[in-house]
Design an enzyme around this catalytic site. Structure first.
Site, PDB file in Angstrom:
ATOM      1  N   HIS A  50       0.846  -1.191   0.000  1.00  0.00           N
ATOM      2  CA  HIS A  50       0.000   0.000   0.000  1.00  0.00           C
ATOM      3  C   HIS A  50       0.882   1.242   0.000  1.00  0.00           C
ATOM      4  O   HIS A  50       2.096   1.147   0.170  1.00  0.00           O
ATOM      5  CB  HIS A  50      -0.949   0.002   1.209  1.00  0.00           C
ATOM      6  CG  HIS A  50      -0.267   0.036   2.537  1.00  0.00           C
ATOM      7  ND1 HIS A  50      -0.240  -1.032   3.407  1.00  0.00           N
ATOM      8  CD2 HIS A  50       0.426   1.026   3.153  1.00  0.00           C
ATOM      9  CE1 HIS A  50       0.438  -0.703   4.501  1.00  0.00           C
ATOM     10  NE2 HIS A  50       0.858   0.534   4.369  1.00  0.00           N
TER      11      HIS A  50
HETATM   12  P1  TYD Z   1      -2.283  -4.179   7.732  1.00  0.00           P
HETATM   13  O1  TYD Z   1      -2.535  -2.775   7.281  1.00  0.00           O
HETATM   14  O2  TYD Z   1      -2.949  -5.282   6.998  1.00  0.00           O
HETATM   15  O3  TYD Z   1      -0.728  -4.450   7.762  1.00  0.00           O
HETATM   16  P2  TYD Z   1       0.331  -4.293   6.575  1.00  0.00           P
HETATM   17  O4  TYD Z   1      -0.325  -3.487   5.491  1.00  0.00           O
HETATM   18  O5  TYD Z   1       1.478  -3.574   7.183  1.00  0.00           O
HETATM   19  O6  TYD Z   1       0.716  -5.632   6.100  1.00  0.00           O
HETATM   20  O7  TYD Z   1      -2.647  -4.249   9.278  1.00  0.00           O
HETATM   21  C1  TYD Z   1      -2.965  -5.449   9.934  1.00  0.00           C
HETATM   22  C2  TYD Z   1      -4.106  -5.197  10.900  1.00  0.00           C
HETATM   23  O8  TYD Z   1      -3.695  -4.301  11.942  1.00  0.00           O
HETATM   24  C3  TYD Z   1      -5.298  -4.567  10.247  1.00  0.00           C
HETATM   25  O9  TYD Z   1      -6.452  -5.149  10.849  1.00  0.00           O
HETATM   26  C4  TYD Z   1      -5.226  -3.115  10.630  1.00  0.00           C
HETATM   27  C5  TYD Z   1      -4.547  -3.184  11.979  1.00  0.00           C
HETATM   28  N1  TYD Z   1      -3.732  -2.007  12.313  1.00  0.00           N
HETATM   29  C6  TYD Z   1      -4.105  -1.210  13.379  1.00  0.00           C
HETATM   30  O10 TYD Z   1      -5.136  -1.437  14.039  1.00  0.00           O
HETATM   31  N2  TYD Z   1      -3.326  -0.144  13.704  1.00  0.00           N
HETATM   32  C7  TYD Z   1      -2.181   0.139  13.032  1.00  0.00           C
HETATM   33  O11 TYD Z   1      -1.473   1.102  13.383  1.00  0.00           O
HETATM   34  C8  TYD Z   1      -1.807  -0.707  11.924  1.00  0.00           C
HETATM   35  C9  TYD Z   1      -0.557  -0.421  11.132  1.00  0.00           C
HETATM   36  C10 TYD Z   1      -2.615  -1.759  11.596  1.00  0.00           C
END
Ligand code: TYD
Length: 138
Positions: A50
């Site tokens: 992303h």
């Molecule tokens: P996600 O965005 O899928 O991780 P990445 O893109 O880095 O692989 O995040 C995983 C989960 O954690 C998703 O349910 C959103 C949650 N999350 C939070 O609640 N707070 C945060 O600061 C972040 C980065 C993710």
């Protein structure tokens, strides 16, 4: 190399071990509103995938190693993080992917704002459209 912007933190050490202080608005070029970390990442997983509209982040692999792919729509760079005294800046409108996590990797991320799903660009086609628009102005 233009996409890869690293910060070097001071590594304080003596016979007891090492310590790295990270001061917001000083060595880190933004305030810290959020900290999160990734660990126990499953083998072969690719995370991130992303970009953000506005968020500024800095990523430090405080244990183990992982790789980052950074892509601003016109160029791509891959960098390995394996130094707890060094951070990679992840600026707005840079598509990023993390992969090749070692089993013991702990990836710490410092962010200048709270979690906000509306700041995410998760569809690559949408990212390409937005950077295309940005570059077409010039
Ligand atoms: P996600 O965005 O899928 O991780 P990445 O893109 O880095 O692989 O995040 C995983 C989960 O954690 C998703 O349910 C959103 C949650 N999350 C939070 O609640 N707070 C945060 O600061 C972040 C980065 C993710």
């Amino acid at each position: 190399m233009a996409l890869i912007k690293k910060l070097s933190f001071p590594v304080r050490g003596d016979h007891r071990g090492l310590l790295v202080p990270i001061e917001a608005n000083q060595i880190l070029p933004f305030q810290i509103r959020r900290v999160y970390y990734l660990f126990k990442t499953s083998k072969g997983v690719r995370r991130g995938l992303h970009a953000h509209h506005k968020l500024h982040q800095a990523a430090v692999c405080i244990q183990g190693s992982c790789k980052f792919l950074l892509d601003d729509g016109s160029e791509q760079e891959i960098v390995q993080l394996d130094n707890p005294g060094e951070a990679l800046l992840i600026e707005p409108m840079v598509w990023h992917e993390m992969f090749d996590f070692s089993d013991d990797a702990v990836l710490l991320v410092l962010a200048d704002d709270h979690y906000d799903e509306s700041d995410y660009i998760r569809a690559r086609a949408e990212f390409d459209r937005l950077v295309g628009l940005k570059f077409s102005r010039f």
